[in-house]
Design a protein around this motif. Sequence first.
Motif, mmCIF file in Angstrom:
data_model
loop_
_atom_site.group_PDB
_atom_site.id
_atom_site.type_symbol
_atom_site.label_atom_id
_atom_site.label_comp_id
_atom_site.label_asym_id
_atom_site.label_seq_id
_atom_site.Cartn_x
_atom_site.Cartn_y
_atom_site.Cartn_z
ATOM 1 N N THR A 160 0.855 -1.178 0.000
ATOM 2 C CA THR A 160 0.000 0.000 0.000
ATOM 3 C C THR A 160 0.894 1.232 0.000
ATOM 4 O O THR A 160 2.015 1.180 0.511
ATOM 5 C CB THR A 160 -0.915 -0.006 1.247
ATOM 6 N N PRO A 161 0.454 2.331 -0.577
ATOM 7 C CA PRO A 161 1.258 3.555 -0.504
ATOM 8 C C PRO A 161 1.446 4.005 0.946
ATOM 9 O O PRO A 161 0.634 3.683 1.817
ATOM 10 C CB PRO A 161 0.420 4.577 -1.285
ATOM 11 N N ASP A 162 2.506 4.757 1.193
ATOM 12 C CA ASP A 162 2.751 5.281 2.542
ATOM 13 C C ASP A 162 1.726 6.340 2.923
ATOM 14 O O ASP A 162 1.486 6.583 4.106
ATOM 15 C CB ASP A 162 4.152 5.882 2.631
ATOM 16 N N SER A 163 1.146 6.965 1.924
ATOM 17 C CA SER A 163 0.099 7.964 2.149
ATOM 18 C C SER A 163 -0.724 8.055 0.870
ATOM 19 O O SER A 163 -0.314 7.535 -0.172
ATOM 20 C CB SER A 163 0.717 9.335 2.482
ATOM 21 N N PRO A 164 -1.869 8.749 0.914
ATOM 22 C CA PRO A 164 -2.667 8.904 -0.306
ATOM 23 C C PRO A 164 -2.203 10.071 -1.174
ATOM 24 O O PRO A 164 -2.913 10.460 -2.104
ATOM 25 C CB PRO A 164 -4.080 9.136 0.247
ATOM 26 N N ASN A 165 -1.043 10.632 -0.878
ATOM 27 C CA ASN A 165 -0.509 11.700 -1.714
ATOM 28 C C ASN A 165 -0.024 11.145 -3.043
ATOM 29 O O ASN A 165 0.469 10.014 -3.119
ATOM 30 C CB ASN A 165 0.644 12.412 -1.001
ATOM 31 N N THR A 166 -0.129 11.941 -4.069
ATOM 32 C CA THR A 166 0.197 11.477 -5.418
ATOM 33 C C THR A 166 1.622 10.954 -5.521
ATOM 34 O O THR A 166 1.874 9.927 -6.155
ATOM 35 C CB THR A 166 -0.014 12.614 -6.438
ATOM 36 N N SER A 167 2.575 11.614 -4.886
ATOM 37 C CA SER A 167 3.974 11.179 -4.978
ATOM 38 C C SER A 167 4.165 9.792 -4.378
ATOM 39 O O SER A 167 4.899 8.955 -4.928
ATOM 40 C CB SER A 167 4.892 12.188 -4.283
ATOM 41 N N ASP A 168 3.507 9.521 -3.239
ATOM 42 C CA ASP A 168 3.632 8.206 -2.606
ATOM 43 C C ASP A 168 2.912 7.135 -3.414
ATOM 44 O O ASP A 168 3.381 5.993 -3.512
ATOM 45 C CB ASP A 168 3.078 8.243 -1.183
ATOM 46 N N VAL A 169 1.781 7.475 -3.982
ATOM 47 C CA VAL A 169 1.055 6.519 -4.816
ATOM 48 C C VAL A 169 1.864 6.206 -6.072
ATOM 49 O O VAL A 169 1.945 5.046 -6.493
ATOM 50 C CB VAL A 169 -0.345 7.057 -5.181
ATOM 51 N N ARG A 170 2.484 7.226 -6.664
ATOM 52 C CA ARG A 170 3.319 7.001 -7.842
ATOM 53 C C ARG A 170 4.488 6.075 -7.505
ATOM 54 O O ARG A 170 4.825 5.163 -8.272
ATOM 55 C CB ARG A 170 3.846 8.327 -8.395
ATOM 56 N N ARG A 171 5.096 6.276 -6.353
ATOM 57 C CA ARG A 171 6.216 5.427 -5.938
ATOM 58 C C ARG A 171 5.759 3.981 -5.758
ATOM 59 O O ARG A 171 6.439 3.040 -6.177
ATOM 60 C CB ARG A 171 6.805 5.970 -4.624
ATOM 61 N N TYR A 172 4.605 3.822 -5.139
ATOM 62 C CA TYR A 172 4.059 2.474 -4.942
ATOM 63 C C TYR A 172 3.747 1.806 -6.282
ATOM 64 O O TYR A 172 4.132 0.651 -6.522
ATOM 65 C CB TYR A 172 2.802 2.539 -4.076
ATOM 66 N N LEU A 173 3.051 2.506 -7.155
ATOM 67 C CA LEU A 173 2.692 1.938 -8.452
ATOM 68 C C LEU A 173 3.929 1.555 -9.257
ATOM 69 O O LEU A 173 3.957 0.506 -9.917
ATOM 70 C CB LEU A 173 1.844 2.931 -9.255
ATOM 71 N N THR A 174 4.953 2.385 -9.189
ATOM 72 C CA THR A 174 6.176 2.115 -9.942
ATOM 73 C C THR A 174 6.844 0.840 -9.457
ATOM 74 O O THR A 174 7.223 -0.034 -10.255
ATOM 75 C CB THR A 174 7.154 3.299 -9.837
ATOM 76 N N GLU A 175 7.004 0.707 -8.141
ATOM 77 C CA GLU A 175 7.640 -0.495 -7.615
ATOM 78 C C GLU A 175 6.813 -1.736 -7.927
ATOM 79 O O GLU A 175 7.352 -2.780 -8.342
ATOM 80 C CB GLU A 175 7.847 -0.385 -6.102
ATOM 81 N N PHE A 176 5.515 -1.636 -7.748
ATOM 82 C CA PHE A 176 4.611 -2.756 -7.993
ATOM 83 C C PHE A 176 4.654 -3.197 -9.460
ATOM 84 O O PHE A 176 4.893 -4.374 -9.774
ATOM 85 C CB PHE A 176 3.197 -2.333 -7.573
ATOM 86 N N LEU A 177 4.457 -2.262 -10.363
ATOM 87 C CA LEU A 177 4.326 -2.613 -11.777
ATOM 88 C C LEU A 177 5.659 -2.888 -12.462
ATOM 89 O O LEU A 177 5.686 -3.492 -13.538
ATOM 90 C CB LEU A 177 3.571 -1.506 -12.517
ATOM 91 N N MET A 178 6.764 -2.497 -11.832
ATOM 92 C CA MET A 178 8.073 -2.809 -12.406
ATOM 93 C C MET A 178 8.519 -4.232 -12.071
ATOM 94 O O MET A 178 9.540 -4.701 -12.568
ATOM 95 C CB MET A 178 9.127 -1.799 -11.939
ATOM 96 N N ASP A 179 7.775 -4.913 -11.239
ATOM 97 C CA ASP A 179 8.068 -6.318 -10.941
ATOM 98 C C ASP A 179 7.815 -7.136 -12.209
ATOM 99 O O ASP A 179 6.710 -7.141 -12.761
ATOM 100 C CB ASP A 179 7.162 -6.793 -9.800
#
Length: 343
Positions: free
Chosen positions: A16-35
Amino acid sequence: MQNKPSKGILLVQLGTPDSPNTSDVRRYLTEFLMDGRVIDIPYFNRTLLVKGIIAPFRASKSAAIYKTIWDEQTGSPLMHYSLIQQKLLQEELGGEYHVELAMRYQNPSLESALKNMESMLLDSIRVIPLFPQYASATTGSVIDKVMKIMSNWQYIPEVSFVSNYCEDPLMVETFADNARRHSIESFDHILFSYHGLPVRQLGKVDSSGALQCPENGCDSCKQTVNKYCYLSQCYATTRAIANKLNLKEDSYSVCFQSRLGKTPWIQPYTSDALLDLANKGKKKLLIFSPAFVSDCIETLDEIQVEYAHEFKGYGGEEVHMVESLNDNPKWIQSLKLMALNES
């Protein structure tokens, strides 16, 4: 003086993202989808797709959705329930065990969780991915990452993995109990909506490349349990819950949600199933989502908001969701049996 724990249990959720802020969500999505197990295309193409298109354009939209389910005190529902599961399981197992929680993507990271366990010089570690059905993109990715991290340890304790528990009796019973609270007989139809996967990933379990999977799955996989086929295990979970509730075969059906991109995913898609049921005059639906052991964005928003809105747009009236396992005592007992290797 209390003895130090000698056995470790590692619970692993998706993330899950560390927060609902766009920067944290982007970081989460990047790590997840780069797998490479999640988007299984060549690294260069995956990088262009994820970092150039998906993460930049999807992050703000996803952040807005996360804000609707985020709690100021407890954060994301997924994290909230995962922490409770860790705490309750620790209480059940006692001081001989140390229960650690990690997220496959973001925090608490697998690296940090395993580093903590490494320092404890445990005799054994049992890894329980919090996904009832096995898929390379979920359980497979967790096992892959754990093995890579531990390969650098100077000592290797006894390690075991729970690869799936798609028919676990207590898990099935918990979902059934949750459904009974909704007065099942009052619904026109029951949907079992599972997280989707690209069709090509089903065939990859056969390293020879000979297995070709149709978009809606093989008939044999819908009737038998293949321990490495995600589709087969989704149908096995469905049968187990339906049998527990004595559901008639024509009263329920299976579908798959959360598509990404234009490549074929497992069908029928949940959106198509909703349209079909509305066209058949169904007005009131009850939806299970048994791929998730904790309520999260896929259940609280995708089902309760997005699909409910779609169904009403097609002419339906009501969509109700069966709650996930969350902090149910029977689910904690199920985890305990898995931890003890007695399930």
